[in-house]
Design an enzyme around this catalytic site. Structure first.
Site, PDB file in Angstrom:
ATOM      1  N   LYS A  96       0.811  -1.228   0.000  1.00 61.50           N
ATOM      2  CA  LYS A  96       0.000   0.000   0.000  1.00 61.50           C
ATOM      3  C   LYS A  96       0.845   1.281   0.000  1.00 61.50           C
ATOM      4  O   LYS A  96       0.443   2.290  -0.559  1.00 61.50           O
ATOM      5  CB  LYS A  96      -0.985  -0.002   1.169  1.00 61.50           C
ATOM      6  CG  LYS A  96      -2.072  -1.064   1.020  1.00 61.50           C
ATOM      7  CD  LYS A  96      -3.093  -0.985   2.125  1.00 61.50           C
ATOM      8  CE  LYS A  96      -4.071  -2.144   2.029  1.00 61.50           C
ATOM      9  NZ  LYS A  96      -5.128  -2.083   3.033  1.00 61.50           N
ATOM     10  N   ALA A 156       0.061  -0.172  15.300  1.00 58.81           N
ATOM     11  CA  ALA A 156       0.605   1.073  14.741  1.00 58.81           C
ATOM     12  C   ALA A 156       1.334   0.787  13.434  1.00 58.81           C
ATOM     13  O   ALA A 156       2.254   1.506  13.046  1.00 58.81           O
ATOM     14  CB  ALA A 156       1.543   1.723  15.761  1.00 58.81           C
ATOM     15  N   ALA A 168      -1.774  -0.995   8.586  1.00 56.38           N
ATOM     16  CA  ALA A 168      -3.234  -1.093   8.657  1.00 56.38           C
ATOM     17  C   ALA A 168      -3.799  -0.017   9.589  1.00 56.38           C
ATOM     18  O   ALA A 168      -4.787   0.647   9.268  1.00 56.38           O
ATOM     19  CB  ALA A 168      -3.639  -2.476   9.139  1.00 56.38           C
ATOM     20  N   ASN A 222      -4.951   1.972  -1.507  1.00 53.55           N
ATOM     21  CA  ASN A 222      -5.456   0.612  -1.736  1.00 53.55           C
ATOM     22  C   ASN A 222      -6.219   0.498  -3.060  1.00 53.55           C
ATOM     23  O   ASN A 222      -6.671  -0.572  -3.426  1.00 53.55           O
ATOM     24  CB  ASN A 222      -6.348   0.157  -0.570  1.00 53.55           C
ATOM     25  CG  ASN A 222      -7.740   0.756  -0.650  1.00 53.55           C
ATOM     26  OD1 ASN A 222      -7.927   1.834  -1.212  1.00 53.55           O
ATOM     27  ND2 ASN A 222      -8.729   0.067  -0.102  1.00 53.55           N
TER      28      ASN A 222
HETATM   29  P1  ATR Z   1       0.292  -4.093   8.914  1.00 56.53           P
HETATM   30  O1  ATR Z   1       0.590  -3.328   7.681  1.00 56.53           O
HETATM   31  O2  ATR Z   1      -0.515  -5.330   8.728  1.00 56.53           O
HETATM   32  O3  ATR Z   1      -0.252  -3.245   9.998  1.00 56.53           O
HETATM   33  P2  ATR Z   1       2.917  -4.049  10.072  1.00 56.53           P
HETATM   34  O4  ATR Z   1       3.265  -2.703   9.561  1.00 56.53           O
HETATM   35  O5  ATR Z   1       3.974  -5.131  10.083  1.00 56.53           O
HETATM   36  O6  ATR Z   1       1.716  -4.704   9.329  1.00 56.53           O
HETATM   37  O7  ATR Z   1       2.360  -3.866  11.566  1.00 56.53           O
HETATM   38  C1  ATR Z   1       1.892  -4.937  12.308  1.00 56.53           C
HETATM   39  C2  ATR Z   1       1.254  -4.414  13.583  1.00 56.53           C
HETATM   40  O8  ATR Z   1       0.829  -5.524  14.376  1.00 56.53           O
HETATM   41  C3  ATR Z   1       2.202  -3.629  14.463  1.00 56.53           C
HETATM   42  O9  ATR Z   1       1.451  -2.709  15.209  1.00 56.53           O
HETATM   43  C4  ATR Z   1       2.760  -4.730  15.364  1.00 56.53           C
HETATM   44  O10 ATR Z   1       3.294  -4.300  16.572  1.00 56.53           O
HETATM   45  P3  ATR Z   1       4.855  -3.891  16.670  1.00 56.53           P
HETATM   46  O11 ATR Z   1       4.941  -2.503  16.077  1.00 56.53           O
HETATM   47  O12 ATR Z   1       5.167  -3.944  18.095  1.00 56.53           O
HETATM   48  O13 ATR Z   1       5.594  -4.918  15.845  1.00 56.53           O
HETATM   49  C5  ATR Z   1       1.494  -5.499  15.621  1.00 56.53           C
HETATM   50  N1  ATR Z   1       1.764  -6.871  16.069  1.00 56.53           N
HETATM   51  C6  ATR Z   1       2.200  -7.897  15.333  1.00 56.53           C
HETATM   52  N2  ATR Z   1       2.296  -9.021  16.094  1.00 56.53           N
HETATM   53  C7  ATR Z   1       1.913  -8.658  17.356  1.00 56.53           C
HETATM   54  C8  ATR Z   1       1.782  -9.361  18.592  1.00 56.53           C
HETATM   55  N3  ATR Z   1       2.058 -10.645  18.704  1.00 56.53           N
HETATM   56  N4  ATR Z   1       1.356  -8.664  19.675  1.00 56.53           N
HETATM   57  C9  ATR Z   1       1.049  -7.343  19.571  1.00 56.53           C
HETATM   58  N5  ATR Z   1       1.145  -6.637  18.427  1.00 56.53           N
HETATM   59  C10 ATR Z   1       1.569  -7.295  17.331  1.00 56.53           C
END
Ligand code: ATR
Length: 272
Positions: A69, A131, A134, A90
């Site tokens: 995106k 954060a 998405a 998107n």
């Molecule tokens: P997306 O574009 O799907 O949002 P991303 O940019 O990789 O993907 O972000 C994933 C989000 O899910 C982040 O907020 C991540 O938290 P971190 O910034 O701490 O990595 C969160 N996330 C992924 N796995 C997690 C988990 N097991 N517990 C809590 N937050 C999680």
């Protein structure tokens, strides 16, 4: 006069489980606008090449999903206001002069669904969990004047970064796990990738009370509840929804951008 057949596709990686072709085929039947809509998986380093090829050959429009995106934002020649705000795209549309217009319909899709469900009534304190891309995509749409948005993320600094980037839009504050223990929230929007990765999401149970609204922007096929919604339900939450309605709504607003007709979202939701 017969409508010209139009070509659309969703591009992402992975793409196997996408419902977009099914949704757009229902829209096409409903509106009687003939469209071909395919799903294409592209490798991480081939985004520009594949998108340019698509638009230089048959493509009229594209949906872009994870993880492309932000790249879609950068290759757009022109951006809609909401794409500029969320800094991610998107939906792409080939315009008459050949330029590519980038839009983001995730935010309006989420808002449509929250309103459909009546989840925004009296919901002024909103907790956004996550954060990443998405969360960032939907943050501008919920940053309305009357709302106070709290962002909680496993990595606090990423939440703080979103706060800095978007606080000009409204009352947005990054918070820590300790803050979560002392806060009463009206609506939680879950936007992490924890369940997609099969990982556990750790939140304090004190967040859940019987009047809270819990919305998960993702969904589990053939199952009403994602792990976040199951967790909320076990703790006594009653108002729960996954993101299927948001998925259909964002698709409907992409269809509107491409074809100038908004398909009926609610009747489509019953068929997916
Ligand atoms: P997306 O574009 O799907 O949002 P991303 O940019 O990789 O993907 O972000 C994933 C989000 O899910 C982040 O907020 C991540 O938290 P971190 O910034 O701490 O990595 C969160 N996330 C992924 N796995 C997690 C988990 N097991 N517990 C809590 N937050 C999680």
């Amino acid at each position: 006069m017969l409508n010209k057949l139009k070509y659309f596709s969703v591009f992402g990686n992975p793409i196997k489980h996408t419902l977009s072709p099914k949704i757009h085929s229902l829209f096409s039947k409903q509106t009687k606008i003939p469209c071909v809509y395919t799903a294409v998986k592209i490798s991480l380093n081939e985004f520009d090449k594949k998108i340019n090829f698509f638009f230089n050959t048959i493509g009229d429009g594209a949906n872009i999903t994870l993880p492309f995106k932000e790249q879609a934002y950068h290759i757009s020649d022109v951006l809609t206001n909401r794409a500029k705000l969320s800094k991610s795209v998107n939906t792409l549309k080939k315009m008459e002069d050949g330029k590519i217009l980038g839009d983001n319909t995730d935010g309006i899709g989420l808002l449509y669904d929250l309103n459909r469900l009546n989840f925004l009534q009296n919901s002024n304190k909103i907790l956004l969990i996550g954060a990443g891309g998405a969360a960032k995509g939907i943050l501008p749409s919920i940053s309305l004047k009357e709302n106070k948005i709290f962002i909680f993320n496993r990595t606090y600094l990423r939440a703080k970064k979103l706060e800095k980037e978007f606080s000009y839009l409204g009352d947005i504050k990054a918070i820590t796990f300790e803050d979560l223990l002392n806060i009463k929230i009206d609506l939680i929007i879950h936007a992490t990738s924890s369940y997609i990765k099969g990982e556990k999401l750790i939140l304090p149970s004190s967040l859940i009370h019987k009047n809270i609204y819990c919305y998960d922007i993702s969904y589990v096929k053939n199952n009403r509840f994602t792990p976040f919604l199951n967790w909320s339900k076990e703790l006594g939450a009653i108002n729960l929804s996954d993101g299927k309605g948001m998925l259909i709504s964002q698709a409907a607003y992409s269809f509107l951008l491409w074809n100038d007709v908004l398909p009926d979202i609610d009747s489509t939701l019953l068929k997916i």
